[in-house]
Motif scaffolding. Structure first.
Motif, PDB file in Angstrom:
ATOM      1  N   PHE A 171      -7.329   1.172  -3.421  1.00  0.00           N
ATOM      2  CA  PHE A 171      -7.695   0.368  -3.204  1.00  0.00           C
ATOM      3  C   PHE A 171      -9.017  -0.167  -2.969  1.00  0.00           C
ATOM      4  O   PHE A 171      -9.637   0.813  -2.434  1.00  0.00           O
ATOM      5  CB  PHE A 171      -6.932  -0.595  -2.043  1.00  0.00           C
ATOM      6  CG  PHE A 171      -5.552  -1.097  -1.802  1.00  0.00           C
ATOM      7  CD1 PHE A 171      -4.913   0.689  -2.735  1.00  0.00           C
ATOM      8  CD2 PHE A 171      -4.850  -1.868  -1.841  1.00  0.00           C
ATOM      9  CE1 PHE A 171      -3.705   0.069  -3.155  1.00  0.00           C
ATOM     10  CE2 PHE A 171      -3.551  -1.717  -2.074  1.00  0.00           C
ATOM     11  CZ  PHE A 171      -2.929  -1.491  -2.439  1.00  0.00           C
ATOM     12  N   TYR A 203       1.208  -1.265  -0.162  1.00  0.00           N
ATOM     13  CA  TYR A 203       0.336   0.207  -0.154  1.00  0.00           C
ATOM     14  C   TYR A 203       0.512   0.920   0.232  1.00  0.00           C
ATOM     15  O   TYR A 203       0.915   2.261  -0.988  1.00  0.00           O
ATOM     16  CB  TYR A 203      -0.843   0.010   0.982  1.00  0.00           C
ATOM     17  CG  TYR A 203      -2.171   1.265   0.671  1.00  0.00           C
ATOM     18  CD1 TYR A 203      -3.234   1.746  -0.007  1.00  0.00           C
ATOM     19  CD2 TYR A 203      -1.305   2.289   1.785  1.00  0.00           C
ATOM     20  CE1 TYR A 203      -4.049   2.223   0.379  1.00  0.00           C
ATOM     21  CE2 TYR A 203      -2.485   3.518   2.282  1.00  0.00           C
ATOM     22  CZ  TYR A 203      -3.847   3.055   1.667  1.00  0.00           C
ATOM     23  OH  TYR A 203      -4.379   4.385   1.591  1.00  0.00           O
ATOM     24  N   PRO A 225      -8.604  -0.469   1.121  1.00  0.00           N
ATOM     25  CA  PRO A 225      -7.687  -0.156   2.057  1.00  0.00           C
ATOM     26  C   PRO A 225      -6.607  -0.258   3.378  1.00  0.00           C
ATOM     27  O   PRO A 225      -7.302  -0.931   4.203  1.00  0.00           O
ATOM     28  CB  PRO A 225      -8.083   1.903   2.413  1.00  0.00           C
ATOM     29  CG  PRO A 225      -9.189   1.574   1.705  1.00  0.00           C
ATOM     30  CD  PRO A 225     -10.215   0.302   0.785  1.00  0.00           C
TER      31      PRO A 225
END
Ligand SMILES: Nc1ncnc2c1ncn2[C@@H]1O[C@H](COP(=O)(O)OP(=O)(O)OP(=O)(O)O)[C@@H](O)[C@H]1O
Ligand SMILES: [Mg+2]
Lengths: 490, 250
Positions: B84, A442, B87
């Motif tokens: 995403f 991420y 997330p």
């Protein structure tokens, strides 16, 4: 687990090259004969111009030490230390102690400059806001080479000087308090320190005085085969306040070096002491060669009612750390706090934590410990919380979090809880987590490199403790943590 | 422009993408629809460079350059952004801190100088206001304790600030309430420009009412099995994926 694997690889690459304080300074040194004997102790005492009672105190400690065994209960292992292979005293040659900075060997001043520690008061005054000033005592191997802002502190009534000087100038104060928190017989390393301690800081803050600036000591081990045995004694008299910072570095060397310090804090009624450490001794290389053995006894005595002692530590260095800054909560309503970040990497071994000994009524303590283990390191939190029979209303809150980076390191939590008073309330929380591959991805998806992502996540993990540090130190500590965990030199 | 040619991807010996072809032109908004498990999120991860996936064949070209050899951070710097589906939470790191780290990392990677703090705060505040993200949310640790809809909004905020040229939205509409859907869609529409393209993954036509796509692609069993204009989405909404399942069986 490729992403995490890469981080591990990054971390593995980190060895001596990451340690940017590893340079050596060339100055002419005067040393005691190698090894330990009564003569060596007499030599040290004479060098320091000590009164007879001090020498006697040292010799008694030495006698005692000879009957003691090195402790082995900590979760660390190392080759046996040969105490006769160590130099117990090493000092830059131009003794007697310099009277002003101009008399200090320029090489030493350059060393501190390289370490980013300003010793020249003018420069500090020129660049920094007045309320941000820090008085610095710089200890180079066995002696203090410079103490800044002495005059200004004196005006406020604060005594801040090398302990060897205090023994000569304020013998009554030293005699009254030295060894009253960590007795000479306390433990193997503390007893050794009592016999051979060389320098360290002495602080006395008179009643009702709020120390006008941060006090700070920087310790530097430079000489080969030399142990550093500093002794620090801080007394906050009734209603006073002082914040003290300590920093430490050492050159890279293949052999291990011993650092066995003793720190004693005494807070009288309504007094407060904040003691912060950024410990960055040389940790050794990736194979575990070299590095400092950091065997330290730190203890604070909340002797008066309503007194407060706070230990904050950021530990990134040393091959082995054996260290438990503790609080004796003697005064009623006194409070002890321990905030710790311990980062271990490579082959480092950390066994650290605290002891909160509740003796007085309504005493409170708080422990926040963040351990970060990477590489093949072992990181243990060991903590004791105890309530004495008379400690009615004692309260403790403990929170120990561990973060693992990679699969080859270990994190351990060893809490001891003893309560002899039914009204005592102790809470303990502990977590162990890993940086997840998904979190890494991420962060990287947002443009952060592997290293930046790790640093960011780690900084988030330690945030609660970093907030406890004075501003300048928090920034330094944050950088240090990144450097010890990553390939990038900040 | 993004071109994906004959992409074959597996994870743990399981084939997920089976020779996928897709082109998204500059300025285009392409929607991908397809049944659960057809490989939509996998496609987005592979474009963004998640490492668990094994690319057995094919290439992904961003403006003519094959990005498969690049790390995820390099792809981000080259302009790839993924909002995403789920997330991640980053405990202890304030959203503001995270945004600054991300923006500066990308500027640095492109050889540009970092933003000054006042400039950075100005930009964040403007973008957050547009997405109706309250300021105190920016002070909280990123995504920790955020509601599903708040997390999605935070993704779009990042997308707006990073000014990426190829943006993937993986089910950004799921978890959004009616107002939030409108706000987020407006945020995306405001970013539409001739030099930015979008790949919008969704299950529902209602998002495409707000973000009107130029093209719609149907994904099934790791392949694009049909492409068309925005009316294709309406057809899917009416008929579901039954037709495609049969063609698969045949
Ligand atoms: N790590 C993994 N190991 C094994 N199979 C996996 C793994 N990750 C994904 N898959 C499988 O790959 C297929 C595609 O998953 P993907 O998440 O891409 O689907 P999707 O189209 O995004 O579905 P949804 O609409 O439900 O979000 C699924 O069958 C999923 O179970
Ligand atoms: Mg999906």
């Amino acid at each position: 687990m490729p992403a995490v694997q890469e981080t591990i690889d990054q971390v593995r690459l980190i060895d001596v090259d990451q340690y940017k304080y590893g340079f050596e300074t060339e100055v002419e040194m005067e040393k005691s004969p190698k090894g330990l004997s009564e003569d060596v102790i007499r030599f040290i005492s004479a060098k320091k111009g000590e009164p007879e009672w001090m020498l006697q105190w040292r010799l008694d400690a030495y006698k005692r030490w000879q009957t003691m065994q090195e402790p082995n209960w900590a979760r660390v292992s190392y080759d046996k230390i040969d105490y006769n292979e160590i130099y117990y005293y090493a000092a830059p040659k131009n003794n007697p102690a310099p009277k002003s900075l101009d008399e200090v060997d320029p090489e030493i001043l350059r060393t501190y400059e390289k370490l980013g520690i300003p010793l020249r008061e003018q420069e500090i005054l020129a660049g920094v806001e007045p309320e941000r000033r820090v008085a610095v005592d710089a200890v180079f191997d066995s002696v203090s080479v410079a103490t800044t802002f002495k005059e200004e502190l004196k005006k406020a009534g604060v005594i801040f000087m090398p302990i060897s000087e205090a023994i000569r100038e304020y013998p009554d104060l030293v005699k009254q308090y030295l060894g009253t928190v960590v007795p000479v017989t306390d433990n193997f390393f503390a007893t050794l320190n009592s016999a051979v301690f060389t320098d360290g800081s002495f602080v006395y803050v008179p009643p009702g005085v709020r120390c006008p600036m941060e006090l700070s000591t920087y310790f530097r081990i430079n000489e080969k085969n030399t142990g550093q045995f500093e002794r620090t004694l801080i007394i906050a008299d009734k209603g006073s306040y002082v914040s003290y910072l300590e920093g430490c570095t050492a050159p890279k060397r293949d052999e291990n070096q011993l650092h066995a310090a003793v720190v004693e804090l005494i807070a009288l009624d309504d007094a407060e002491i904040k003691y912060s450490t950024v410990q960055n001794w040389y940790p050794g290389d990736a194979q575990g060669k070299g590095g400092i053995y950091n065997f330290v006894t730190k203890r604070g005595d909340c002797r008066g009612k309503n007194s407060v002692i706070t230990w904050t530590q950021v530990e990134t260095g040393s091959a082995i750390t054996w260290k438990y800054p503790s609080c004796i909560l003697r005064g009623d309503n006194s409070r002890g706090e321990f905030y710790s970040i311990a980062v271990s990497n490579g082959m480092q071994q950390v066994d650290s934590g605290t002891k909160m000994i509740h003796l007085g009524k309504n005493t409170t303590s708080r422990i926040i410990s963040k351990g970060i283990a990477a590489g093949r390191s072992e990181n243990t939190y060991r903590g004791l919380v105890s309530a004495h029979r008379k400690a009615t209303g004692a309260r403790n809150f403990t929170n120990c979090d561990s973060l693992l980076i990679g699969n080859e390191c270990g994190a351990h939590t060893v809490p001891y809880i003893e309560s002899k008073n039914a009204t005592a309330v102790f809470e303990h929380e502990a977590t162990t987590s890993k940086i997840s591959e998904d979190q890494m991805f991420y962060c990287q998806q947002r443009g952060l490199s592997d290293e930046e992502a790790t640093a960011l996540i780690v900084n988030g993990f330690v945030k609660d403790v970093l907030q406890q540090l004075p501003m300048e130190f928090a920034v330094e500590a944050q950088k240090l943590i990144s450097i010890s965990l990553e390939g990038s030199v900040g | 422009m993004l071109e994906i040619k004959n992409l074959v991807v597996q994870i743990e010996d399981k084939r997920i993408l089976n020779g996928l072809n897709l082109t998204v032109n500059n300025g285009e908004v392409a929607a991908i629809m397809g049944p659960n498990g057809s490989g939509k999120s996998t496609l987005s991860y592979v474009i963004a460079g998640k490492e668990d996936y094994e690319v057995l064949d094919g290439e992904i070209l961003l403006d003519g350059e094959n990005i498969l050899e690049m790390g995820p951070d390099e792809r981000a710097a080259a302009g790839v952004f993924l909002a995403f589906q789920y997330p991640l939470e980053i405990p202890g790191v304030a959203s503001m801190t995270f945004l600054k780290a991300a923006m500066n990392a990308q500027l640095k990677a492109r050889g540009e100088s970092e933003l000054s703090t006042p400039d950075f705060i100005k930009r964040v505040n403007a973008a957050a206001a547009q997405l109706e993200i309250p300021k105190d949310m920016l002070k909280r640790a990123l995504n920790v304790g955020f509601s599903g809809g708040e997390k999605k909004r935070m993704e779009i905020l990042q997308m707006a600030l990073l000014r990426s040229s190829f943006c993937i939205l993986d089910e950004t509409d799921s978890g959004l309430d009616i107002d939030a859907l409108r706000i987020v869609s407006e945020g995306v529409n405001a970013l539409r420009s001739p030099d930015r393209s979008f790949l919008v993954i969704t299950h529902y036509q209602r998002l495409l009412n707000h973000i009107v796509p130029d093209t719609v692609h149907v994904m099934h069993s790791g392949r694009i099995v049909r492409s068309g204009g925005k009316e294709l989405a309406l057809e899917l909404e009416a008929n579901g994926y039954a037709d495609y399942r049969e063609s698969e069986a045949a």
